[in-house]
Enzyme design. Structure first.
Site, short mmCIF file in Angstrom:
data_model
loop_
_atom_site.label_atom_id
_atom_site.label_comp_id
_atom_site.label_asym_id
_atom_site.label_seq_id
_atom_site.Cartn_x
_atom_site.Cartn_y
_atom_site.Cartn_z
N THR A 1 42.59 -59.13 -17.13
CA THR A 1 42.19 -60.54 -17.26
C THR A 1 42.90 -62.44 -16.02
OG1 THR A 1 43.25 -59.80 -19.35
CG2 THR A 1 43.28 -62.35 -18.90
N SER B 1 44.87 -46.81 -26.03
CA SER B 1 44.06 -48.09 -25.59
C SER B 1 44.42 -47.79 -27.21
CB SER B 1 42.30 -46.76 -25.34
OG SER B 1 41.96 -48.22 -26.11
#
Length: 357
Positions: free
Chosen positions: A315, A179
């Site tokens: 997404t 991340s």
């Protein structure tokens, strides 16, 4: 129907919309007949989609990516939404609030998201309690990360603690060192830092262990991590996390939104490149889970034939709606039958195996 719902949701700040969707999903999951009906309507039904990967039986290849259900508060919903599995998290050994809001942004012109959430979660222990109380009908992976306040020198113990708490309750574990939203986290992708973390997690649990990597690594770093994963007998690699690159974005004003990771179609090309390189490097020795920019059945099929045993999306689900997973699974099944494949496994890497040497 969903385009109208999406337009309404997009009038609300992204994180508020996320919480609203979660409330609806939890409500649906609480009504068993509704949950069963949705599963019949949206769930995968063609047996050709099923496969066994690192010893776990998956009814279909497309799963929910980590980051959407951080604390496992909608565990029963994901099978009803048509997913073949779900990856919960990222969770950390200790609860933490994440980064200050606003920290989630829509890049509508790119059908993408920018996030700098920072591993906001209630902690691995809270998730372990939730998993112990309720087991959904699909496999549930858990993505573990480093607690922000934990110094890099103590990262091994931090990951080990999370693995100890959630490992026995997960279908698989993913070690997240990629991340961009936790300071210094991506530095742990260096092999000399990554080796002790992965070794500690492997020693802590018998659950299959994978590592999630960034798309922004160099090819030589990808090769090094792939070789390490084989050496340590990991179950696989999740490729990839969000990208810090802003190349090719068309949404106005994106530079003013500040730092964060980009997900969605802008990531797709690099995600495919990484997948192909990993598959060429490791072949069938590791399972590869491809995530990043998958929107359609064509995208999904490209990833499978490039070497992905499993797929993930986040997404695409936000922009695609409740039929997104169903449509992709139906498209994959159609391509398997049309191509004469007897199983999903037969199709994995088929495009790479046909490449001239």
């Amino acid at each position: 129907m969903y385009p109208l719902v999406r337009r309404l949701l997009f009038l609300i700040p992204p994180e508020h919309a996320h919480k609203l969707v979660f409330a609806v999903l939890r409500g649906v999951a609480a009504v068993a007949p509704v949950c069963r009906l949705l599963r019949r309507l949206l769930g995968p039904t063609d047996p050709v989609l099923a496969s066994t990967v690192f010893g776990v039986r998956f009814p279909a290849p497309l799963g929910l990516a980590a980051g959407f259900d951080k604390d496992g508060t909608a565990l029963s919903s994901w099978g009803a939404m048509g997913f073949g599995y779900a990856e919960i998290g990222t969770v950390t050994a200790h609860p933490q609030p994440g980064n200050p809001a606003p920290r989630l942004f829509r890049l509508a012109d790119d059908r993408a998201l920018l996030n700098r959430m920072g591993f906001n979660n209630h902690g691995a222990r809270a998730l372990a309690i939730r998993l112990a109380r309720h087991r959904p009908e699909i496999p549930i992976g858990v993505n573990i990360g480093k607690t922000k306040k934990t110094p890099a020198g103590d990262a091994v113990n931090d990951y080990r603690a999370s693995a100890r708490m959630v490992g026995p309750l997960a279908s698989y574990l993913v070690v997240n060192v990629s991340s961009p939203n936790t300071p210094g986290l991506r530095d742990l992708q260096a092999v000399e830092s990554l080796r002790p973390i992965l070794s500690a997690v492997r020693a802590e649990t018998s659950t299959p262990v994978l590592v999630k990597i960034a798309p922004d690594l160099s090819d030589s770093d990808l090769d090094d991590i792939a070789d390490l994963a084989v050496e340590l007998d990991l179950a696989g690699i999740v490729a990839t996390n969000t990208t810090v690159s802003r190349d090719g974005l068309t949404t106005p004003g994106v530079d003013r939104l500040g730092p964060g990771g980009i997900s969605g179609p802008p990531l797709a090309q690099r995600a495919v490149q990484v997948l192909r390189r990993l598959y060429d490097r490791v072949g069938d020795r590791l399972a590869l889970i491809s995530v990043g920019g998958i929107e359609t059945a064509d995208d999904a099929w490209e990833r499978i034939t490039a070497g992905a045993s499993l797929l993930q999306g986040y997404t695409g689900f936000i922009y695609g709606g409740e039929r997104w997973a169903k449509d992709i699974h139906e498209g994959i099944a159609r391509r398997l039958h049309d191509g004469g494949f007897g199983s999903l496994h037969e199709a994995v890497g088929s495009a790479r195996r046909r490449q001239p040497s």
